[in-house]
Design a protein around this motif. Structure first.
Motif, PDB file in Angstrom:
ATOM      1  N   SER A 198       0.448  -2.919   3.287  1.00 57.80           N
ATOM      2  CA  SER A 198       0.182  -3.404   1.942  1.00 57.80           C
ATOM      3  C   SER A 198      -1.024  -4.342   1.919  1.00 57.80           C
ATOM      4  CB  SER A 198       1.417  -4.135   1.397  1.00 57.80           C
ATOM      5  OG  SER A 198       1.163  -4.692   0.127  1.00 57.80           O
ATOM      6  N   VAL A 199      -1.087  -5.262   2.883  1.00 59.11           N
ATOM      7  CA  VAL A 199      -2.206  -6.194   2.963  1.00 59.11           C
ATOM      8  C   VAL A 199      -3.507  -5.439   3.220  1.00 59.11           C
ATOM      9  CG1 VAL A 199      -3.228  -8.048   4.348  1.00 59.11           C
ATOM     10  CG2 VAL A 199      -0.824  -8.171   3.670  1.00 59.11           C
ATOM     11  N   THR A 200      -3.465  -4.502   4.149  1.00 56.00           N
ATOM     12  CA  THR A 200      -4.665  -3.723   4.479  1.00 56.00           C
ATOM     13  C   THR A 200      -5.156  -2.935   3.271  1.00 56.00           C
ATOM     14  OG1 THR A 200      -3.918  -3.508   6.772  1.00 56.00           O
ATOM     15  CG2 THR A 200      -5.626  -1.978   6.030  1.00 56.00           C
ATOM     16  N   ASP A 201      -4.242  -2.307   2.554  1.00 52.98           N
ATOM     17  CA  ASP A 201      -4.632  -1.531   1.379  1.00 52.98           C
ATOM     18  C   ASP A 201      -5.236  -2.424   0.293  1.00 52.98           C
ATOM     19  OD1 ASP A 201      -3.780   0.775   2.598  1.00 52.98           O
ATOM     20  OD2 ASP A 201      -1.880   0.909   1.507  1.00 52.98           O
ATOM     21  N   GLU A 202      -4.732  -3.641   0.179  1.00 49.69           N
ATOM     22  CA  GLU A 202      -5.302  -4.569  -0.794  1.00 49.69           C
ATOM     23  C   GLU A 202      -6.736  -4.932  -0.410  1.00 49.69           C
ATOM     24  OE1 GLU A 202      -4.487  -9.023  -2.700  1.00 49.69           O
ATOM     25  OE2 GLU A 202      -2.825  -7.912  -1.771  1.00 49.69           O
ATOM     26  N   VAL A 203      -6.964  -5.155   0.873  1.00 50.98           N
ATOM     27  CA  VAL A 203      -8.322  -5.458   1.346  1.00 50.98           C
ATOM     28  C   VAL A 203      -9.258  -4.283   1.071  1.00 50.98           C
ATOM     29  CG1 VAL A 203      -9.741  -5.892   3.394  1.00 50.98           C
ATOM     30  CG2 VAL A 203      -7.552  -7.091   3.114  1.00 50.98           C
ATOM     31  N   MET A 204      -8.794  -3.071   1.369  1.00 49.63           N
ATOM     32  CA  MET A 204      -9.638  -1.886   1.177  1.00 49.63           C
ATOM     33  C   MET A 204      -9.915  -1.647  -0.304  1.00 49.63           C
ATOM     34  SD  MET A 204     -10.198  -1.243   4.238  1.00 49.63           S
ATOM     35  CE  MET A 204     -11.284   0.154   3.958  1.00 49.63           C
ATOM     36  N   TYR A 205      -8.952  -1.960  -1.156  1.00 51.25           N
ATOM     37  CA  TYR A 205      -9.150  -1.796  -2.592  1.00 51.25           C
ATOM     38  C   TYR A 205     -10.252  -2.730  -3.083  1.00 51.25           C
ATOM     39  CZ  TYR A 205      -8.182  -1.754  -7.612  1.00 51.25           C
ATOM     40  OH  TYR A 205      -8.306  -1.662  -8.968  1.00 51.25           O
TER      41      TYR A 205
ATOM     42  N   ARG B 268      -2.893  -7.931  10.390  1.00 46.20           N
ATOM     43  CA  ARG B 268      -2.188  -8.675  11.442  1.00 46.20           C
ATOM     44  C   ARG B 268      -2.957  -9.941  11.805  1.00 46.20           C
ATOM     45  NH1 ARG B 268       1.784  -7.671  14.839  1.00 46.20           N
ATOM     46  NH2 ARG B 268       1.907  -5.485  14.200  1.00 46.20           N
ATOM     47  N   LEU B 269      -4.290  -9.815  11.922  1.00 42.04           N
ATOM     48  CA  LEU B 269      -5.109 -10.971  12.276  1.00 42.04           C
ATOM     49  C   LEU B 269      -5.033 -12.047  11.195  1.00 42.04           C
ATOM     50  CD1 LEU B 269      -7.092 -12.118  14.348  1.00 42.04           C
ATOM     51  CD2 LEU B 269      -8.936 -11.000  13.081  1.00 42.04           C
ATOM     52  N   ALA B 270      -5.090 -11.629   9.943  1.00 43.53           N
ATOM     53  CA  ALA B 270      -5.043 -12.584   8.830  1.00 43.53           C
ATOM     54  C   ALA B 270      -3.703 -13.316   8.778  1.00 43.53           C
ATOM     55  CB  ALA B 270      -5.304 -11.866   7.512  1.00 43.53           C
ATOM     56  N   LEU B 271      -2.620 -12.583   8.977  1.00 45.25           N
ATOM     57  CA  LEU B 271      -1.299 -13.205   8.884  1.00 45.25           C
ATOM     58  C   LEU B 271      -1.009 -14.102  10.085  1.00 45.25           C
ATOM     59  CD1 LEU B 271       0.911 -10.317   7.433  1.00 45.25           C
ATOM     60  CD2 LEU B 271      -0.387 -12.084   6.240  1.00 45.25           C
ATOM     61  N   GLU B 272      -1.475 -13.691  11.257  1.00 48.91           N
ATOM     62  CA  GLU B 272      -1.212 -14.498  12.451  1.00 48.91           C
ATOM     63  C   GLU B 272      -2.040 -15.779  12.468  1.00 48.91           C
ATOM     64  OE1 GLU B 272      -1.826 -11.990  15.827  1.00 48.91           O
ATOM     65  OE2 GLU B 272       0.139 -11.011  15.642  1.00 48.91           O
ATOM     66  N   THR B 273      -3.272 -15.701  11.974  1.00 47.47           N
ATOM     67  CA  THR B 273      -4.153 -16.877  12.023  1.00 47.47           C
ATOM     68  C   THR B 273      -4.102 -17.710  10.749  1.00 47.47           C
ATOM     69  OG1 THR B 273      -6.045 -15.583  11.194  1.00 47.47           O
ATOM     70  CG2 THR B 273      -5.728 -15.694  13.588  1.00 47.47           C
ATOM     71  N   LYS B 274      -3.522 -17.138   9.684  1.00 44.71           N
ATOM     72  CA  LYS B 274      -3.393 -17.844   8.398  1.00 44.71           C
ATOM     73  C   LYS B 274      -4.747 -18.234   7.804  1.00 44.71           C
ATOM     74  CE  LYS B 274       1.122 -19.775   9.714  1.00 44.71           C
ATOM     75  NZ  LYS B 274       1.157 -19.102  11.026  1.00 44.71           N
ATOM     76  N   VAL B 275      -5.712 -17.337   7.913  1.00 50.65           N
ATOM     77  CA  VAL B 275      -7.039 -17.596   7.341  1.00 50.65           C
ATOM     78  C   VAL B 275      -7.309 -16.572   6.235  1.00 50.65           C
ATOM     79  CG1 VAL B 275      -7.857 -18.494   9.548  1.00 50.65           C
ATOM     80  CG2 VAL B 275      -8.319 -16.113   8.947  1.00 50.65           C
TER      81      VAL B 275
ATOM     82  N   GLU C 163       3.522 -15.062   4.956  1.00 51.84           N
ATOM     83  CA  GLU C 163       3.628 -15.810   6.214  1.00 51.84           C
ATOM     84  C   GLU C 163       4.916 -15.442   6.952  1.00 51.84           C
ATOM     85  OE1 GLU C 163       3.643 -20.437   7.832  1.00 51.84           O
ATOM     86  OE2 GLU C 163       3.159 -19.996   5.731  1.00 51.84           O
ATOM     87  N   GLY C 164       4.770 -15.194   8.245  1.00 49.24           N
ATOM     88  CA  GLY C 164       5.910 -14.850   9.082  1.00 49.24           C
ATOM     89  C   GLY C 164       6.277 -13.377   9.059  1.00 49.24           C
ATOM     90  N   MET C 165       5.531 -12.564   8.323  1.00 50.84           N
ATOM     91  CA  MET C 165       5.849 -11.146   8.196  1.00 50.84           C
ATOM     92  C   MET C 165       4.848 -10.250   8.933  1.00 50.84           C
ATOM     93  SD  MET C 165       6.907 -10.930   4.153  1.00 50.84           S
ATOM     94  CE  MET C 165       8.043 -12.088   3.418  1.00 50.84           C
ATOM     95  N   GLU C 166       4.143 -10.825   9.935  1.00 52.39           N
ATOM     96  CA  GLU C 166       3.099 -10.055  10.606  1.00 52.39           C
ATOM     97  C   GLU C 166       3.624  -8.906  11.459  1.00 52.39           C
ATOM     98  OE1 GLU C 166       3.839 -13.926  12.867  1.00 52.39           O
ATOM     99  OE2 GLU C 166       3.463 -13.321  10.802  1.00 52.39           O
ATOM    100  N   ASP C 167       4.927  -8.831  11.647  1.00 50.81           N
ATOM    101  CA  ASP C 167       5.502  -7.719  12.401  1.00 50.81           C
ATOM    102  C   ASP C 167       6.125  -6.655  11.496  1.00 50.81           C
ATOM    103  OD1 ASP C 167       4.832  -8.734  14.934  1.00 50.81           O
ATOM    104  OD2 ASP C 167       6.585 -10.056  14.928  1.00 50.81           O
ATOM    105  N   ASP C 168       6.028  -6.855  10.200  1.00 50.01           N
ATOM    106  CA  ASP C 168       6.562  -5.882   9.248  1.00 50.01           C
ATOM    107  C   ASP C 168       5.467  -4.867   8.928  1.00 50.01           C
ATOM    108  OD1 ASP C 168       7.282  -4.518   6.823  1.00 50.01           O
ATOM    109  OD2 ASP C 168       8.705  -6.133   6.367  1.00 50.01           O
TER     110      ASP C 168
END
Length: 245
Positions: free
Chosen positions: A194-201, A136-143, A183-188
């Motif tokens: 999916s993003v979190t699992d990619e980071v953990m992988y 959520r933080l990554a998608l909202e801040t776009k970093v 982008e724009g999908m931070e509430d999905d």
């Protein structure tokens, strides 16, 4: 100023001479601009060692209780935690989102923000399921999110340990992950997972840790441990060893 005084005059020379920390992938941390450093969390000493190997300041969120101790010991502890880049946040009363709000403010100022997606220290040296706050933080801040693996810190201060041991530790820093495609999908919630699992992988690949698809807090709270071991394995997670001195 306090951060750099402690880092350059106390933490860095002492820790580097005693623990000889090594680092790989330092070039993956940008010289300027915001980024999220998402790390595994095998030991309570992780936020002490990561700033030592970085050339830039990094801020972690810490529970406010660490800064409210009484007497001289409490004041010294508060100064030390402030000095190594930890920011107190009251996460009680449903204010868990306060950590992400603080992180977003720091990133808006162009700073590095450190986060432990597991949400708590690993109870047994393995890597546990990530909380979606990092996504959520990554998608909202776009970093970008930069995966980080702390190596061997659980041998310095293992679970249940009171005093740190002298062991060599390391940090492996991966390449930045770009999630602009979401982008724009931070509430999905499916995208967040999916993003979190990619980071953990990516963290798993860097650390060599065994992955457990349950939350660490479940195990720490007395849930099923799935065969969790009581003592950390010899050497680094996944059997990795530190490079020769």
């Amino acid at each position: 100023m306090l951060y750099w005084l402690i880092k350059l005059l106390l933490a860095e020379p002492v820790l580097k001479s005693v623990y000889r920390p090594w680092v790989r992938g330092l070039e993956n941390v940008p010289d300027s601009g915001p980024a999220i450093l998402a790390s595994n969390h095998p030991s309570y000493v992780d936020p002490v060692f990561l700033p030592v190997v970085l050339r830039r300041r990094i801020t972690f969120i810490a529970k406010s209780e660490l800064f409210t101790g009484s007497g001289l010991k409490g004041r010294l502890a508060a100064r030390f935690f402030h000095g190594i880049g930890q920011l107190p946040v009251d996460r009680s009363g449903g204010r868990a989102g306060a950590a992400l709000e603080s992180g977003a403010r720091l990133l808006a100022e162009g700073e590095l923000f450190g986060i432990y997606p597991e949400g708590t220290r690993s109870p047994d040296g393995r890597l546990y399921r990530g909380r979606t706050g990092v996504a959520r933080l990554a998608l909202e801040t776009k970093v970008p999110v930069i995966p980080v693996a702390m190596i061997g810190t659980d041998s310095v201060l293992p679970v249940g340990g009171k005093l740190p041991r002298i062991r060599r530790v390391g940090v492996v820093i991966g390449q930045p992950l770009d999630f602009s495609r979401y982008e724009g999908m931070e509430d999905d919630r499916f995208i967040l997972r999916s993003v979190t699992d990619e980071v953990m992988y990516e963290i798993m690949k860097l650390s060599g840790q065994e992955y457990v698809d349950v939350y660490a807090s479940t195990v720490r709270g007395g849930g099923r441990s799935h065969g969790a071991r009581k003592d950390p394995p010899p050497g680094a997670p996944g059997g990795r060893s530190a490079p020769a001195a």
